[in-house]
Design an enzyme around this catalytic site. Structure first.
Site, PDB file in Angstrom:
ATOM      1  N   HIS A 268       1.525   0.464 -13.144  1.00 24.07           N
ATOM      2  CA  HIS A 268       2.299  -0.731 -13.482  1.00 24.07           C
ATOM      3  C   HIS A 268       3.786  -0.369 -13.490  1.00 24.07           C
ATOM      4  CE1 HIS A 268       3.071  -4.619 -15.303  1.00 24.07           C
ATOM      5  NE2 HIS A 268       3.918  -4.001 -16.106  1.00 24.07           N
TER       6      HIS A 268
ATOM      7  N   ASN B  45      -4.888   2.098 -13.299  1.00 24.33           N
ATOM      8  CA  ASN B  45      -3.917   1.169 -12.704  1.00 24.33           C
ATOM      9  C   ASN B  45      -2.526   1.767 -12.805  1.00 24.33           C
ATOM     10  OD1 ASN B  45      -2.919  -1.325 -11.639  1.00 24.33           O
ATOM     11  ND2 ASN B  45      -2.324  -1.938 -13.716  1.00 24.33           N
TER      12      ASN B  45
ATOM     13  N   GLY C 299       0.789  -1.233   0.000  1.00 27.76           N
ATOM     14  CA  GLY C 299       0.000   0.000   0.000  1.00 27.76           C
ATOM     15  C   GLY C 299       0.816   1.276   0.000  1.00 27.76           C
ATOM     16  N   SER C 300       2.046   1.214  -0.525  1.00 29.72           N
ATOM     17  CA  SER C 300       2.826   2.463  -0.547  1.00 29.72           C
ATOM     18  C   SER C 300       2.223   3.463  -1.534  1.00 29.72           C
ATOM     19  CB  SER C 300       4.300   2.192  -0.853  1.00 29.72           C
ATOM     20  OG  SER C 300       4.471   1.763  -2.175  1.00 29.72           O
ATOM     21  N   ASN C 301       1.613   2.973  -2.596  1.00 33.38           N
ATOM     22  CA  ASN C 301       0.934   3.908  -3.511  1.00 33.38           C
ATOM     23  C   ASN C 301      -0.305   4.503  -2.849  1.00 33.38           C
ATOM     24  OD1 ASN C 301       2.132   4.192  -6.349  1.00 33.38           O
ATOM     25  ND2 ASN C 301       2.324   1.987  -5.949  1.00 33.38           N
TER      26      ASN C 301
ATOM     27  N   LEU D 123      -9.570  -7.913 -13.388  1.00 34.31           N
ATOM     28  CA  LEU D 123     -10.992  -7.627 -13.208  1.00 34.31           C
ATOM     29  C   LEU D 123     -11.812  -8.185 -14.367  1.00 34.31           C
ATOM     30  CD1 LEU D 123     -10.360  -3.984 -12.061  1.00 34.31           C
ATOM     31  CD2 LEU D 123     -11.243  -5.828 -10.619  1.00 34.31           C
TER      32      LEU D 123
ATOM     33  N   GLU E 122       6.588   6.045  -8.982  1.00 32.67           N
ATOM     34  CA  GLU E 122       5.153   5.699  -8.901  1.00 32.67           C
ATOM     35  C   GLU E 122       4.438   6.648  -7.957  1.00 32.67           C
ATOM     36  OE1 GLU E 122       4.086   1.584  -8.297  1.00 32.67           O
ATOM     37  OE2 GLU E 122       5.971   0.883  -9.137  1.00 32.67           O
TER      38      GLU E 122
ATOM     39  N   ARG F 271     -15.493 -15.658 -10.242  1.00 30.18           N
ATOM     40  CA  ARG F 271     -14.869 -14.318 -10.288  1.00 30.18           C
ATOM     41  C   ARG F 271     -15.923 -13.229 -10.399  1.00 30.18           C
ATOM     42  NH1 ARG F 271     -10.632 -12.473 -13.913  1.00 30.18           N
ATOM     43  NH2 ARG F 271     -11.965 -13.178 -15.600  1.00 30.18           N
TER      44      ARG F 271
ATOM     45  N   MET G 246      -3.828  -7.295  -6.979  1.00 29.26           N
ATOM     46  CA  MET G 246      -3.253  -8.412  -7.720  1.00 29.26           C
ATOM     47  C   MET G 246      -4.306  -9.343  -8.326  1.00 29.26           C
ATOM     48  SD  MET G 246      -0.185  -7.580  -7.526  1.00 29.26           S
ATOM     49  CE  MET G 246       0.704  -9.008  -8.148  1.00 29.26           C
TER      50      MET G 246
HETATM   51  C1  GRF Z   1       3.656  -1.352  -7.363  1.00 29.86           C
HETATM   52  O1  GRF Z   1       4.940  -1.602  -7.894  1.00 29.86           O
HETATM   53  C2  GRF Z   1       2.643  -1.220  -8.472  1.00 29.86           C
HETATM   54  O2  GRF Z   1       3.169  -0.652  -9.619  1.00 29.86           O
HETATM   55  C3  GRF Z   1       2.269  -2.660  -8.731  1.00 29.86           C
HETATM   56  O3  GRF Z   1       2.243  -3.259  -7.461  1.00 29.86           O
HETATM   57  C4  GRF Z   1       3.115  -2.552  -6.587  1.00 29.86           C
HETATM   58  C5  GRF Z   1       2.278  -2.125  -5.420  1.00 29.86           C
HETATM   59  O4  GRF Z   1       3.022  -1.533  -4.419  1.00 29.86           O
HETATM   60  N1  GRF Z   1       1.030  -2.724  -9.465  1.00 29.86           N
HETATM   61  P1  GRF Z   1       2.288  -0.880  -3.173  1.00 29.86           P
HETATM   62  O5  GRF Z   1       1.348  -1.939  -2.587  1.00 29.86           O
HETATM   63  O6  GRF Z   1       1.574   0.334  -3.635  1.00 29.86           O
HETATM   64  O7  GRF Z   1       3.407  -0.564  -2.205  1.00 29.86           O
END
Ligand code: GRF
Length: 222
Positions: free
Chosen positions: A111, A109, A14-16, A95, A176, A67, A92
């Protein structure tokens, strides 16, 4: 400016999510996180959400046979919270088309590669093994393919000979955390217009033209 209601879907660290929370709290990102949904009850992202008093839902795929049923549950939770934009942040799961039809042009999203290079999983490892000199990250709208949707914003980073998947991932992750809040802010400002494969960003200052070489061009150095 009216805030955009977002729902953030997570599976891991969840760093994003954290970078989005931070930019909202610093009032640079005009969004409100209406709900954080995780398919993984152990995701550290849930602790981050709780620390900021955000509503969370854990929806476990183990509770569903199909699903479609899992995705329907997510759709209901997102709609109940009046989410306009669905933000996948390390979510992960792929959808279903019916989920995407519920949020047409409203799922983003991030990536960790320069798409269309290296879609899918373990992409930092793939970039290191392939020997590319640059990699980066991409924010894109989600379509029915895997990492194929229209590209909103990308950032590039160099890849060094000594890199491992982990060192490259850390360098990419820093970018990111910059480009994802920016992409959501562009959406909030209604400046993203999808024209076929392309996203046109209105009223944008193009980045200054800066070619980069890696390794650098020693023969032209002063
Ligand atoms: C990130 O590298 C994102 O690009 C990918 O999964 C990772 C998630 O990192 N889709 P975080 O959970 O946001 O730390």
């Amino acid at each position: 400016m009216k805030k955009v209601n977002i729902g953030v879907l997570v599976s891991g660290s969840g760093s994003n999510l954290q970078s989005i929370i931070d930019q909202i709290e610093q009032e640079r990102l005009h969004a409100e996180i209406k709900v954080v949904i995780s398919n993984n009850p152990h995701a550290y992202a849930l602790e981050r959400a709780a620390r900021h008093h955000l509503p969370v839902h854990v929806i476990s795929p183990l509770d569903f046979h199909q699903r479609e049923d899992f995705d329907r549950q997510m759709t209901e939770a997102l709609n109940a919270c009046e989410v306009e934009l669905v933000v996948l942040a390390g979510f992960m799961r792929v959808l279903t088309p019916s989920f995407l039809r519920s949020f047409p042009g409203r799922v983003m999203n991030i990536h960790p590669s320069l798409l269309p290079a290296f879609p899918g999983l373990h992409v930092q490892q793939q970039a290191v093994e392939y020997g590319v000199r640059f990699s980066g990250c991409t924010v894109h709208f989600v379509d029915e393919g895997v990492d194929t949707g229209p590209i909103i914003i990308q950032a590039i980073v160099p890849v060094f000979d000594a890199d491992t998947a982990d060192t490259l991932a850390a360098r990419i992750l820093r970018e990111e955390h910059l480009i994802y809040p920016q992409a959501i802010q562009l959406y909030a400002e209604r400046r993203l217009e999808v024209q076929g494969r392309k996203v046109v960003v209105t009223a944008v200052t193009p980045s200054a033209y800066q070619a980069m070489q890696n390794p650098s061009l020693e023969m032209f150095a002063a």
